[in-house]
Structures are given as C-alpha cells and as structure tokens.
Design an enzyme around this catalytic site. Structure first.
Site, PDB file in Angstrom:
ATOM      1  N   ASN A  22     -16.870 -42.439  40.847  1.00  0.00           N
ATOM      2  CA  ASN A  22     -16.109 -41.214  41.105  1.00  0.00           C
ATOM      3  C   ASN A  22     -14.872 -41.642  41.887  1.00  0.00           C
ATOM      4  O   ASN A  22     -14.961 -41.913  43.080  1.00  0.00           O
ATOM      5  CB  ASN A  22     -16.984 -40.239  41.912  1.00  0.00           C
ATOM      6  N   LYS A  26     -12.349 -39.953  42.715  1.00  0.00           N
ATOM      7  CA  LYS A  26     -11.767 -38.892  43.564  1.00  0.00           C
ATOM      8  C   LYS A  26     -10.247 -38.872  43.376  1.00  0.00           C
ATOM      9  O   LYS A  26      -9.769 -39.160  42.287  1.00  0.00           O
ATOM     10  CB  LYS A  26     -12.183 -39.100  45.026  1.00  0.00           C
ATOM     11  N   HIS A  63     -19.440 -31.286  42.873  1.00  0.00           N
ATOM     12  CA  HIS A  63     -19.374 -32.299  43.932  1.00  0.00           C
ATOM     13  C   HIS A  63     -19.230 -31.617  45.290  1.00  0.00           C
ATOM     14  O   HIS A  63     -18.561 -30.592  45.403  1.00  0.00           O
ATOM     15  CB  HIS A  63     -18.199 -33.255  43.676  1.00  0.00           C
ATOM     16  N   GLU A  80     -17.428 -32.208  47.738  1.00  0.00           N
ATOM     17  CA  GLU A  80     -16.040 -31.999  48.199  1.00  0.00           C
ATOM     18  C   GLU A  80     -15.448 -30.749  47.554  1.00  0.00           C
ATOM     19  O   GLU A  80     -14.627 -30.055  48.164  1.00  0.00           O
ATOM     20  CB  GLU A  80     -15.197 -33.251  47.909  1.00  0.00           C
ATOM     21  N   GLU A 123     -26.743 -36.195  46.137  1.00  0.00           N
ATOM     22  CA  GLU A 123     -25.810 -36.759  47.112  1.00  0.00           C
ATOM     23  C   GLU A 123     -25.946 -36.038  48.453  1.00  0.00           C
ATOM     24  O   GLU A 123     -25.368 -34.952  48.635  1.00  0.00           O
ATOM     25  CB  GLU A 123     -24.366 -36.617  46.602  1.00  0.00           C
ATOM     26  N   GLY A 180     -19.095 -41.042  51.888  1.00  0.00           N
ATOM     27  CA  GLY A 180     -17.882 -41.565  52.504  1.00  0.00           C
ATOM     28  C   GLY A 180     -18.024 -41.857  53.988  1.00  0.00           C
ATOM     29  O   GLY A 180     -17.048 -42.093  54.691  1.00  0.00           O
ATOM     30  N   SER A 212     -22.343 -43.510  49.862  1.00  0.00           N
ATOM     31  CA  SER A 212     -22.211 -44.838  50.476  1.00  0.00           C
ATOM     32  C   SER A 212     -23.075 -45.900  49.797  1.00  0.00           C
ATOM     33  O   SER A 212     -23.598 -46.797  50.467  1.00  0.00           O
ATOM     34  CB  SER A 212     -22.497 -44.777  51.981  1.00  0.00           C
TER      35      SER A 212
HETATM   36  P1  PGA Z   1     -19.116 -42.628  48.489  1.00  0.00           P
HETATM   37  O1  PGA Z   1     -18.917 -41.303  47.589  1.00  0.00           O
HETATM   38  O2  PGA Z   1     -19.786 -43.639  47.615  1.00  0.00           O
HETATM   39  O3  PGA Z   1     -17.727 -43.029  48.879  1.00  0.00           O
HETATM   40  O4  PGA Z   1     -19.964 -42.235  49.655  1.00  0.00           O
HETATM   41  C1  PGA Z   1     -19.904 -40.874  46.701  1.00  0.00           C
HETATM   42  C2  PGA Z   1     -19.463 -39.589  46.038  1.00  0.00           C
HETATM   43  O5  PGA Z   1     -18.802 -38.771  46.687  1.00  0.00           O
HETATM   44  O6  PGA Z   1     -19.744 -39.346  44.852  1.00  0.00           O
END
Ligand code: PGA
Length: 254
Positions: free
Chosen positions: A13, A15, A98, A100, A170, A176, A216
């Site tokens: 992803n 982003k 997601h 976010e 998630e 993140g 992460s």
């Molecule tokens: P990350 O993000 O691996 O940077 O924690 C995962 C995601 O948001 O899908």
C-alpha cells in the site's frame, strides 16, 4: 482449518507516496526480485501511478490495485474515482476501508459497504481493511469492533462474491508506528475474523478466504507473522516503498 486451502497474498500500500519516476524505479527494481514469488504480489498505488504500474507490471507476476474507489458509477462527485473507471483501465484490486480513510476522510462502515458493493459490481477484487484503535483494544472490545466492521462491510455480499474479497486485519495502533502486533495477537484476531465469516457464510468459504495482517510488517518480523495458521499474507505500507524490504517480506511468505 488448513493454510494450504488459500492463496497467500502480499500487497503493498504505497499510500500518498511516489511520483512517476519513483514509481518506475521501484517497480523496475522489484520485478527481478519477486519474479519467482510463491505468493501473489499486488501493488496498490496512487491513482496518478496506475497507468505507469499497469504498463510496467504487464507480463510480470505483479498485480495492480488502487487505494480507494467511490460507490457511485459516475456523477457529480468532484475529485472522486469510480470502481468502473478503475476496472476499465485494467486495475484488478482496490483497497477499501483503510483506517486512514476512516480516520481522516469520514469513512464509515456504511460507506465501506457501499464501496465494496461498487467494486464487486465493477468486477474488481477487494482488499477490505478492518481493525481496532488502541483505546478499543485496551477496553477489550477488539472482537466486537472487528466483527461489526466485517459484518457491515460484507452486508449483501454473496458467498460467490466473497471469493473476490481479501480481508486485511490492521490494528490501527500498529500502522506506521513501528509497533507490530505480536504474531500471537495477529493470529488471534485473524482466526476470529475467519470464525465470523464461517458463521456468515460457511466453513468452506471461511477456509478459502485470504486474511492478511497489516501494521509495521517488516523483513524482520514477516516470517513469524506469516507462519501463523490464519495469517495468509500482509498489507505492507512503509516497507513496500523499498524494493529490497518488500521483496524480503514476499520471500518470507514462501
Ligand atoms: P505500515 O502500513 O506497514 O506502514 O504500518 C500498513 C498499512 O497502512 O496498510
């Protein structure tokens, strides 16, 4: 339950990262590194990189996805992109729900359900994200939250359509932040999601469903997470922006 019944899928992803040159460079670097991958490899990229990703991934084993889509086919929705538009381009996957999107753009379980419907109607495959925030985990309501998100998002989805859905668990506190869920925590919730799907559909449908962990995931922790019975792949943010890291995670899925 048998892990071999389902397809392992590792999806990046991106982003809101990578301009066109960076996208070209990353995909070109990835191609030789992942060409013998034992799992399915998906790159979910910003809309502006879809054309680039589609042309560079053609003839490779990398599949292309978008990071969101709107629920309407077309209309007065300034700034939005429909599932039909993505499908027409040749995009195969779309991430929906997601955290976010839920956190910054007012996405609700109901709008997630509407977007899932639109994506399936357009013929896309969906990576449906669910997960609890830290306060919910601390209150001990992770299962309630994840069950509700899953049930609402899958409202109206037939068992046949479920074969085009991947669920990404998630935990929001792990995205993140560098704080990965332990492999046992990831397994516990992924197994729980599978039990929810088994009750909604059937054991066979639940056994065949790919459930990813995301948050992460890195080369250093991927193997342990991916070895868990109910963790069938990963949705990778930060580490998907570095070819060698993403390739190492894909290798860990072997
Ligand atoms: P990350 O993000 O691996 O940077 O924690 C995962 C995601 O948001 O899908």
């Amino acid at each position: 339950m048998n892990k071999t019944l389902r397809k392992a899928i590792v999806a990046g992803n991106w982003k809101m990262n990578n301009d066109r040159n960076a996208a070209k460079k990353l995909i070109t670097e990835l191609n030789p590194l992942v060409k013998d991958a034992a799992c399915e490899v998906v790159l979910c990229v910003p809309y502006t990189n879809l054309e680039t990703a589609l042309s560079l991934c053609e003839g490779t084993n990398m599949h292309v996805g978008a990071e969101n889509c709107h629920w309407a086919k077309s209309g007065a929705f300034t700034g939005e992109i429909s599932a039909e538009m993505l499908a027409e381009m040749g995009v195969e996957y779309v991430i929906i729900g997601h955290s976010e999107r839920r956190q910054y753009f007012g996405e609700t379980d109901q709008t997630v359900q509407a977007r899932v419907r639109a994506a399936l109607d357009a013929g896309l495959k969906v990576i449906l994200c669910v997960g609890e925030v830290l306060e919910q985990r601390e209150q001990g309501i992770t299962e309630e939250v994840v069950a509700l998100q899953t049930k609402v998002a899958l409202g109206g989805v037939s068992e046949e359509e479920l074969s085009r859905i991947v669920i990404a668990y998630e935990p929001v506190w792990a995205i993140g932040t560098g704080k990965t869920a332990t492999a046992d925590q990831a397994e516990e919730v992924c197994a729980f999601i599978r039990s929810v799907v088994a009750k909604l559909y059937s054991k066979a449908a639940a056994d065949a469903l790919t459930i990813q962990y995301g948050g992460s995931m890195k080369p250093g922790n991927a193997k342990e997470l991916l070895s868990k019975e109910d963790v069938d792949g990963g949705l990778i943010g930060g580490a998907a922006l570095v070819a060698s890291d993403f390739a190492a995670i894909i290798e860990a899925a072997r």
